[in-house]
Design a protein around this motif. Structure first.
Motif, mmCIF file in Angstrom:
data_model
loop_
_atom_site.group_PDB
_atom_site.id
_atom_site.type_symbol
_atom_site.label_atom_id
_atom_site.label_comp_id
_atom_site.label_asym_id
_atom_site.label_seq_id
_atom_site.Cartn_x
_atom_site.Cartn_y
_atom_site.Cartn_z
ATOM 1 N N SER A 130 40.506 32.140 40.904
ATOM 2 C CA SER A 130 41.916 32.498 40.789
ATOM 3 C C SER A 130 42.316 32.461 39.320
ATOM 4 O O SER A 130 42.124 31.457 38.642
ATOM 5 C CB SER A 130 42.783 31.518 41.592
ATOM 6 O OG SER A 130 42.568 30.195 41.147
ATOM 7 N N GLY A 131 42.800 33.562 38.836
ATOM 8 C CA GLY A 131 43.216 33.627 37.444
ATOM 9 C C GLY A 131 44.346 34.609 37.292
ATOM 10 O O GLY A 131 44.753 35.311 38.228
ATOM 11 N N ALA A 132 44.848 34.667 36.100
ATOM 12 C CA ALA A 132 45.945 35.588 35.825
ATOM 13 C C ALA A 132 45.429 37.020 35.854
ATOM 14 O O ALA A 132 44.247 37.272 35.611
ATOM 15 C CB ALA A 132 46.561 35.267 34.461
ATOM 16 N N PRO A 133 46.292 37.957 36.165
ATOM 17 C CA PRO A 133 45.845 39.369 36.185
ATOM 18 C C PRO A 133 45.315 39.836 34.843
ATOM 19 O O PRO A 133 44.512 40.759 34.796
ATOM 20 C CB PRO A 133 47.116 40.127 36.587
ATOM 21 C CG PRO A 133 47.978 39.116 37.262
ATOM 22 C CD PRO A 133 47.694 37.811 36.597
ATOM 23 N N TRP A 134 45.760 39.225 33.768
ATOM 24 C CA TRP A 134 45.302 39.658 32.448
ATOM 25 C C TRP A 134 44.090 38.863 31.961
ATOM 26 O O TRP A 134 43.654 39.020 30.823
ATOM 27 C CB TRP A 134 46.436 39.498 31.436
ATOM 28 C CG TRP A 134 47.003 38.105 31.400
ATOM 29 C CD1 TRP A 134 46.538 37.046 30.703
ATOM 30 C CD2 TRP A 134 48.146 37.630 32.121
ATOM 31 N NE1 TRP A 134 47.298 35.932 30.933
ATOM 32 C CE2 TRP A 134 48.307 36.269 31.797
ATOM 33 C CE3 TRP A 134 49.050 38.233 33.011
ATOM 34 C CZ2 TRP A 134 49.322 35.497 32.338
ATOM 35 C CZ3 TRP A 134 50.058 37.453 33.535
ATOM 36 C CH2 TRP A 134 50.200 36.119 33.206
ATOM 37 N N SER A 135 43.545 38.009 32.812
ATOM 38 C CA SER A 135 42.368 37.245 32.412
ATOM 39 C C SER A 135 41.181 38.182 32.208
ATOM 40 O O SER A 135 41.028 39.170 32.933
ATOM 41 C CB SER A 135 42.027 36.201 33.481
ATOM 42 O OG SER A 135 43.071 35.264 33.616
ATOM 43 N N PRO A 136 40.326 37.875 31.254
ATOM 44 C CA PRO A 136 39.172 38.760 30.992
ATOM 45 C C PRO A 136 38.162 38.696 32.124
ATOM 46 O O PRO A 136 38.089 37.719 32.884
ATOM 47 C CB PRO A 136 38.600 38.205 29.683
ATOM 48 C CG PRO A 136 39.030 36.774 29.654
ATOM 49 C CD PRO A 136 40.376 36.727 30.320
ATOM 50 N N ASP A 137 37.388 39.762 32.251
ATOM 51 C CA ASP A 137 36.328 39.792 33.240
ATOM 52 C C ASP A 137 35.220 38.821 32.865
ATOM 53 O O ASP A 137 35.128 38.350 31.725
ATOM 54 C CB ASP A 137 35.756 41.205 33.369
ATOM 55 C CG ASP A 137 36.783 42.198 33.877
ATOM 56 O OD1 ASP A 137 37.723 41.746 34.573
ATOM 57 O OD2 ASP A 137 36.661 43.393 33.567
ATOM 58 N N LEU A 138 34.362 38.571 33.855
ATOM 59 C CA LEU A 138 33.262 37.635 33.633
ATOM 60 C C LEU A 138 32.336 38.126 32.535
ATOM 61 O O LEU A 138 31.835 37.341 31.729
ATOM 62 C CB LEU A 138 32.488 37.440 34.947
ATOM 63 C CG LEU A 138 31.333 36.432 34.919
ATOM 64 C CD1 LEU A 138 31.857 35.042 34.635
ATOM 65 C CD2 LEU A 138 30.583 36.450 36.246
ATOM 66 N N ASP A 139 32.100 39.431 32.460
ATOM 67 C CA ASP A 139 31.188 39.975 31.455
ATOM 68 C C ASP A 139 31.733 39.825 30.046
ATOM 69 O O ASP A 139 30.958 39.807 29.083
ATOM 70 C CB ASP A 139 30.922 41.459 31.738
ATOM 71 C CG ASP A 139 30.174 41.657 33.041
ATOM 72 O OD1 ASP A 139 29.557 40.691 33.496
ATOM 73 O OD2 ASP A 139 30.227 42.772 33.597
ATOM 74 N N ASN A 140 33.033 39.725 29.905
ATOM 75 C CA ASN A 140 33.642 39.648 28.583
ATOM 76 C C ASN A 140 33.892 38.224 28.118
ATOM 77 O O ASN A 140 34.522 38.024 27.080
ATOM 78 C CB ASN A 140 34.963 40.423 28.567
ATOM 79 C CG ASN A 140 34.763 41.892 28.861
ATOM 80 O OD1 ASN A 140 33.761 42.462 28.474
ATOM 81 N ND2 ASN A 140 35.723 42.503 29.563
ATOM 82 N N CYS A 141 33.415 37.242 28.880
ATOM 83 C CA CYS A 141 33.615 35.834 28.523
ATOM 84 C C CYS A 141 32.329 35.250 27.953
ATOM 85 O O CYS A 141 31.226 35.690 28.274
ATOM 86 C CB CYS A 141 34.057 35.031 29.743
ATOM 87 S SG CYS A 141 35.657 35.516 30.410
ATOM 88 N N TYR A 142 32.493 34.244 27.135
ATOM 89 C CA TYR A 142 31.363 33.539 26.551
ATOM 90 C C TYR A 142 30.900 32.487 27.560
ATOM 91 O O TYR A 142 31.550 31.476 27.761
ATOM 92 C CB TYR A 142 31.779 32.895 25.226
ATOM 93 C CG TYR A 142 30.704 32.029 24.595
ATOM 94 C CD1 TYR A 142 29.369 32.432 24.573
ATOM 95 C CD2 TYR A 142 31.021 30.811 24.020
ATOM 96 C CE1 TYR A 142 28.402 31.646 24.007
ATOM 97 C CE2 TYR A 142 30.053 30.017 23.429
ATOM 98 C CZ TYR A 142 28.738 30.431 23.431
ATOM 99 O OH TYR A 142 27.756 29.649 22.869
#
Length: 1412
Positions: free
Chosen positions: A146-158
């Motif tokens: 569960s995250g905010a709609p503007w949270s980055p996708d999994l691929d774009n996270c470190y």
């Protein structure tokens, strides 16, 4: 439909770790190279170095210089990396960690590997299979986060992994703020939890802790998983303020799993420094794994905004280092902080109190930190330019009272690394491995001069650091008890000086070993090889028939000071020293013999060893050639060797006329020369005087028998005869050769055999024999009546050969024709391997291992097993039928060679000649010898041809050769030679005058320009200025590979593209010349607009410099024009000799006028900066791509001059590189994006979904796993077999629309990446795609995949509806050789095609017809 095949493996080291992995006391290094996992062990060798002074404490680098006056020579121990195994992975490694489990198959530690998309694999070493074993796999990408709609996708996270030092749990940070916790079972979890703590308690407490556990608890743990249920915690559940986590790591010295995390409630940003200064907080949490809860132990606020990493430190220092770009902060267990500023910006970006060492002027971005000494706690820091720094801690008791940084000078090895590091691993005993993604990874050795030592060093430690004493690595295996202790015992805690007044320690570094790398590939070019470039100067070797490739591939590799170019060739081009025509030659052998020691003369031990060394290094004296006679028989010719010249000699009593020589060798310590004829054996002395004749006769009938194969292992000779019988002969010290009687050999019919002698198998040789039924036997010479090893399953070519192997059900065996056991390796490490040749010339390689491990006194065959190695070489198709007729009766085609260019290798003659080469740090690679079929090959050792070889090809040409110097073969399976330029090469291209044009750059300080609108710039008083690049254009000569000319550009001008274009230089005569176009960008900061320049150079001929004839070419500037916007790409266009250039947001067609100006004739407004601009040769069809709007397919017409948009791909596609791929009547466009995906687009205006061609059809998407850099279209000399198993001549046969015309050539796309891989994309016809796709599916389902990963999921892209449909994974196809004969037959039956068709397809998709 295409096939993606990686021609070379990834070479950039992304992660490295040291742990005992193969055995409890082993010292292994595990290296991850993007999608490749390698396991190394260390081997110690002794090298001689020359010291510059009499100071024994100083470590000198290894110098390859001539002897100087009265040098001080000393020996030093050099550690080498020896590869144990490598495993291609169906995933990209993001982190690795060592885990101490309760029970593993090897008794050692396990490895936890993290992959992209939140996957974890727990693996161990399986000693029984001599391979990796996957314990478990955990994936979290499907979690309902569960995250905010503007949270980055999994691929774009470190996403990264960190493990508790006591192996109680591991944590995977994935997504924006999620933490997956994987707990591991500990000793006595139920009863004695907390009574033994491996991180704090002494190792002697562990047995008592185990004894306190219940009788069944330990046994019960073996039946349980080594881990408990994992769980996912949002970081905001630990603390609501953890909304922007930066980094976290588990800490040492805690009884419960405890980690420190850097985070903030607001996102840090340099642009908002005034409002968000010192907003980071360092918090330490301890985890309760049972309650899934946490407790905050301490919190330090006011951390500078640029801190990006937490580095936990073991005792004697403890706590953690917080690494920033401008400062280093240490936080101990109590929350006490010490900090040091490393540049002048630290005091402006933070108010955190710190010591001032700003005079160092360091840039800590991208640095790597690793503890150097467990005794002192000193830390090694590798900066992003490769410089080495030492961080010393000033101790006050057990607490840190201060820190000091010191730079390692160049004289002490501070510049041993040429580029930035990506990882580091301390290997103990003064060795540390530093991995890099930008260049070669190195194994460093270090020593220190310490003024005071609180802890008395043991005698073993002194021996390890004393360069004048020698020891073996095996002698120290039992002395590793404290190697992995991490200095956490109370005894070692007292090692810290309580006063903390000891003088700073000085460290000396030198390079022990290196892992070669192609990374970071920026650009590739295909040019004419140096041998094919015509030279006006008459050279002595001009008459030599060159067999080198006409083209060669050159890639720009490395970054920073490690930058350079690498010359790549897929086959071996030998360096020819001499050649001669010997008509009707069949085979050849070189011989070196020595005279026997006179009777009564007994040399001393030292003299005897020197004599043996001299005998090994003795030059060859005779070259013996077997030729076809005029009457249909065969003759033998003896040549005297003098340097590289040979002269026929009638000396001696060597059998010459009507002598069909099968083999020639030496016995009796080199004093006897043996000539093996068809039906007899003749023994000669060193002067070719006849000493003995041994006829081959049947013992019962007296019939003459013919010899089919022989094998030498002094003083033994094995002879295989045409009645399938084997005889073994032995030479006594006097040179008499007698037969050894053996009932075990005479009772069986044999197909092939060989002798092998090496210290690895004991004092006496072993006989390896293959029965007619395909059984495998090993005989020990101590007892030839009974085989010491029997394996009946060799004929099935199983993945693992054991004595009790049996197939699942009856199946056809492979048709084996020959076996050979020989050493494989280099001068650092070599080991025996089993080579098996089949009737189709396939080469199968097996590596021996022992399970259970044998004792040192046991024989080699005790507990012996054989592991089949994966090798991707396929034999060439031969169109020379005469080759087989001439060699009828010569069954042996495999020849062991002991020292060819420093390699112990095996050569396979015939229509597909090849060497099997292996570096110490690589797996065996099979490399073809370029040229025609080879009839025979032998070693050739003289003063003028050291460690060379001689061979005769199908044209009866004798060539005396050497392997090319300065090349490495085993790392890539290609011949690779790196030329260091010392600067990063951004772009390069070949010019027909025999030079390469390089676009390089050097870093210079950036000064603010004078600007009347920014008067405040003049008051800038900073001395620590930013650095920007200044471009330099260089000419590289292909013959000497040296820089012969350079052109320096203006300050702050960066080279973006370099192309050689065939442009029209005269409007009247329409003359064309190959000119060099260079596009640049002038970058003067973000406040001023970026400009660009287009340069046109001509390569002219001038008077060379004295002593340097290669400097007869220079650059002459024709055009220099400054334009608005950067010139990002250039290309030829049309048929009139015009060029097109991407300048700013426009693509403009221009023509070169005679007055030196560029006349624009057409343009196209692109709205974005174009990064890719290519033309399909001489068609006017162009593709243009950028990083935001995607790709355009456009056309250019010349009457009138205009540009038209044909079609466009989808928007929001980040195009990194792209190229055309024509196939038949179809036109595909291949795009590589920033997510490591390949997109296949097709221009088909007749398709209804294309809107008359305005929309490019998206056919498939394929994930490569490597960040792309460039593409290049190549033409193949081969073509695919157009058969689908159906009768195409039937009138009812379906017409295949995409079947290509047979007269059109096949094109490939060569793809390069930042990880150092070179890949090939091959278009497929419908029948080829169906059979290769079916084969890939079969291999995926039947082969074991390391780490339990799914190859289909790895290649598929979930965001695309069709996944990877339409593109076949060539990496999976190349594992075809891992299948046994039973599985191969099953695969062919399921695919519904004959094996030769599959082999033909595999040869094409593997790049068999590239020609370089």
């Amino acid at each position: 439909m295409q096939c993606y095949t990686e021609l070379t493996p990834p070479t950039s080291v992304t992660h490295a770790i040291n742990l005992p992995f193969l055995a409890p006391k082993a010292n292994n290094l595990i290296v991850a190279k993007a999608s490749l996992l390698q396991i190394f062990e260390l081997k110690s060798t002794i090298t001689e170095v020359i010291s510059a002074s009499n100071d024994d404490s100083q470590v000198s680098p290894i110098l390859e210089t001539e002897t100087v006056d009265i040098p001080l020579q000393r020996t030093e121990h050099t550690s080498r990396l020896v590869l144990v195994g490598e495993y291609p992975l169906s995933g990209t490694v993001t982190s690795i960690a060592r885990i101490k489990l309760l029970d593993t198959k090897s008794g050692a530690e396990a490895l936890l590997i993290a992959f992209r998309d939140a996957k974890l694999s727990l693996v161990e070493w399986d000693s029984e299979l001599h391979s990796l074993n996957t314990i478990s796999i955990h994936y979290y990408e499907g979690q309902n986060l569960s995250g905010a709609p503007w949270s980055p996708d999994l691929d774009n996270c470190y996403n990264f992994l960190t493990a508790d030092p006591s192996s109680r749990c591991a944590a995977l940070k994935f997504g924006a703020r999620n933490l997956a916790i994987l707990p591991f079972r500990q000793v006595g979890d139920d009863l004695v939890e907390g009574e033994y703590e491996p991180d704090l308690d002494d190792a002697m407490d562990m047995p008592s802790a185990i004894s306190k556990a219940s009788n069944g608890s330990v046994n019960k743990a073996k039946n349980q998983t080594p881990y408990t249920s994992s769980f996912v915690l949002p970081l905001t559940a630990l603390d609501p303020a953890l909304t922007n986590p930066v980094h976290l790591a588990f800490l040492h010295e805690y009884r419960e799993p405890t980690f420190g995390i850097i985070s903030s409630s607001k996102a840090p940003a340099a642009s908002l420094l005034n409002e968000r200064k010192d907003l980071l907080t360092y918090t330490v949490f301890t985890l309760d794994l049972e309650q899934k809860a946490s407790t905050t132990l301490l919190s330090v606020s006011g951390i500078p905004y640029d801190v990006s990493k937490v580095v936990p430190l073991p005792l004697p220092v403890g706590g953690a280092l917080l690494m920033g770009g401008n400062e280093i902060i240490h936080v101990d267990q109590a929350g006490k902080t010490n900090a040091v500023a490393v540049n002048e910006f630290a005091r402006t970006c933070t108010s955190f109190p710190m010591a001032d060492q700003s005079d160092l002027s360091l840039r800590l971005e991208g640095c790597i930190v690793e503890q150097l000494s467990a005794d002192t706690g000193d830390v090694l820091i590798v900066l992003n330019n490769g410089d080495l720094m030492i961080l010393n801690f000033i101790m006050d008791g057990r607490s840190v009272s201060g820190m000091a940084l010191q730079r390692v000078s160049e004289e002490r090895g501070g510049r041993s690394i040429k580029c930035g590091a990506s990882c580091a691993a301390n290997l103990g005993r003064g060795r540390i491995f530093v991995g890099s993604e930008d260049g070669e990874s190195v194994l460093l050795g270090w020593t220190s001069n310490m003024a005071q030592l609180s802890r008395k060093r043991s005698h073993v430690d002194l021996l390890a650091d004393d360069g004048e004493l020698s020891f073996d690595e095996e002698d120290l295996e039992d002395l590793d008890d404290d190697l992995y202790d991490n200095s956490n015992s109370p005894v070692k805690q007292s090692a810290v000086s309580p006063s903390g007044t000891s003088a700073p320690r000085s460290y000396h570094f030198r390079v022990h070993d290196m892992l070669a790398s192609l990374a970071l590939i920026k650009d590739v070019a295909l040019g004419a090889s140096a041998a094919s470039v015509p030279s006006k100067k008459s050279e002595p070797n001009e008459a030599l028939t060159q067999i080198s490739a006409t083209m060669e591939l050159v890639a720009s590799t490395g970054k920073g000071a490690a930058g350079g170019v690498t010359i790549l060739k897929s086959e071996i081009d030998p360096r020819i020293l001499k050649q001669a025509n010997i008509s009707s030659a069949r085979s050849l052998w070189s011989v070196h013999a020595k005279k026997p020691v006179p009777k009564g003369l007994v040399p001393s031990g030292a003299e005897d060893s020197e004599a043996n060394i001299a005998a090994d290094a003795e030059d060859d004296q005779y070259l013996i050639v077997c030729k076809a006679g005029q009457n249909g028989n065969e003759d033998t010719v003896v040549y005297q060797i003098n340097g590289t010249d040979i002269e026929e000699t009638p000396a001696g009593e060597f059998e010459r006329e009507d002598a069909s020589t099968m083999d020639v060798g030496i016995l009796a310590s080199g004093t006897r020369i043996v000539q093996v004829l068809r039906s007899e054996i003749r023994i000669y002395d060193s002067d070719l005087g006849l000493a003995q004749i041994i006829p081959m006769e049947d013992e019962e009938t007296g019939a003459e028998l013919r010899i089919t194969n022989t094998s030498f292992a002094d003083p033994y000779l094995l002879v295989l005869r045409d009645d399938s019988s084997v005889r073994i002969f032995q030479a006594d010290p006097a040179g008499e050769v007698e037969e050894i009687e053996s009932e075990g050999l005479s009772s069986t019919q044999w197909l092939s055999g060989c002798l092998y002698k090496s210290p690895a198998v004991g004092e006496t040789p072993l006989a390896f024999l293959l029965t007619v039924e395909g059984g495998f036997r090993i005989f020990d010479f101590s007892n030839l009546d009974k085989p010491s090893y029997i394996a009946e399953g060799l004929g099935f070519l199983p993945p693992t050969l054991t004595v009790d192997y049996a197939p699942r059900r009856s199946s056809a065996r492979a048709t084996l024709t020959e076996i050979l056991v020989a050493d494989l390796g280099d001068k650092i490490s070599k080991s025996p391997h089993l080579f098996i040749r089949t009737a189709s010339d396939d080469l199968n390689i097996y590596q021996p291992y022992h399970y259970p491990l044998r004792d040192g006194s046991a024989s080699f065959t005790t507990n012996l097993r054989w592991l089949k190695l994966s090798q991707m070489h396929l034999p060439k198709y031969s169109n020379e039928p005469a080759m087989d007729l001439e060699d009828a009766g010569r069954e042996s085609t495999l020849k062991p060679l002991s020292n060819i260019g420093g390699y112990s290798t095996v050569f396979q003659r015939g229509s597909s000649p090849c060497f099997v080469l292996k570096e110490a740090s690589s797996a065996p690679k099979v490399m073809s010898l370029r040229g025609k079929a080879v009839k025979g090959l032998t070693r050739f050792q003289t003063d003028h041809c050291e460690r060379g070889f001689a061979y005769i090809d199908a044209d009866d040409i004798l060539r005396i050769c050497q392997l090319p110097s300065n090349c490495r073969y085993g790392d890539l399976g290609w011949a690779a030679r790196k030329i260091c330029i010392g600067q990063e090469v951004h772009a390069l291209d070949y010019h027909p005058k025999g030079v390469y044009v390089l676009g390089t750059g050097q870093m210079v300080d950036f000064n603010l320009p004078e600007d009347s609108y920014h008067y405040e710039w003049a008051r800038e008083d900073t001395t620590f200025k930013p650095q920007v690049e200044q471009g330099i254009i260089k000419l590289l000569h292909t013959g000497t590979w040296s820089i012969i000319d350079s052109h320096e550009l203006d300050p702050y001008e960066v080279i973006l593209c370099v192309k050689t274009l065939n442009l029209e230089v005269s409007e009247n005569t329409h003359e064309r010349k190959p000119l060099v176009a260079v596009g640049t960008a002038i970058v003067r900061g973000e406040d001023l607009a970026t400009k660009g320049c287009i340069y046109i150079f001509e390569v002219i001929t001038v008077v060379p410099e004295p002593g340097r004839p290669e400097t007869n070419r220079k650059l002459r500037l024709i055009v220099k024009e400054e334009v608005k916007g950067a010139v990002t790409a250039v290309s030829e266009v049309g048929s009139q000799g015009f060029m097109i250039m991407a300048q700013g947001q426009k693509c403009m067609v221009r023509g070169l006028k005679e007055d030196g100006t560029l006349l624009p004739v057409a343009f196209l407004d692109m709205q974005c900066y174009v990064s890719v601009l290519k033309e399909l040769n001489n068609t006017g069809m162009l593709l243009m791509g950028d990083a935001f709007k995607g790709l355009w397919f456009t056309g250019y017409t010349e009457e009138p001059y205009k540009m038209i948009i044909f079609g466009k791909g989808r928007s929001n596609m980040e195009v990194i590189t792209a190229d055309f791929l024509p196939y038949g009547k179809q036109l595909h466009i291949i795009i590589a994006d920033a997510d490591c995906n390949l997109h296949v687009l097709q221009f088909d205006p007749e398709h209804p979904k294309s809107l008359s061609g305005q929309r490019l059809l998206h056919k498939s998407t394929f994930h490569t796993g490597h960040f792309p850099t460039t593409m290049m279209m190549l033409r193949s000399t081969l073509s695919l077999v157009e058969t689908d198993g159906f009768d195409s001549s039937s009138p009812n046969a379906m017409e295949v629309d995409n079947a290509p015309p047979s007269n059109q050539p096949l094109h490939h796309l060569l793809l390069a990446s930042q990880s150092g891989t070179l890949a090939l994309l091959t278009p497929l016809s419908e029948p080829s795609y169906r059979r290769l796709s079916a084969l890939a599916t079969f291999l995926t389902n039947n082969l074991e995949h390391p780490c339990g990963l799914n190859p289909r999921a790895y290649r598929a892209v979930e965001s695309e509806g069709f996944g990877s449909r339409g593109t076949v994974d060539g990496g999976m196809l190349r594992r075809w050789g891992e299948l046994g004969s039973q599985r191969r037959s099953e695969a062919c039956s399921k695919v519904g095609i004959e094996e030769w068709v599959l082999r033909s397809d595999l040869e094409v998709v593997a790049g068999g017809g590239l020609g370089f």
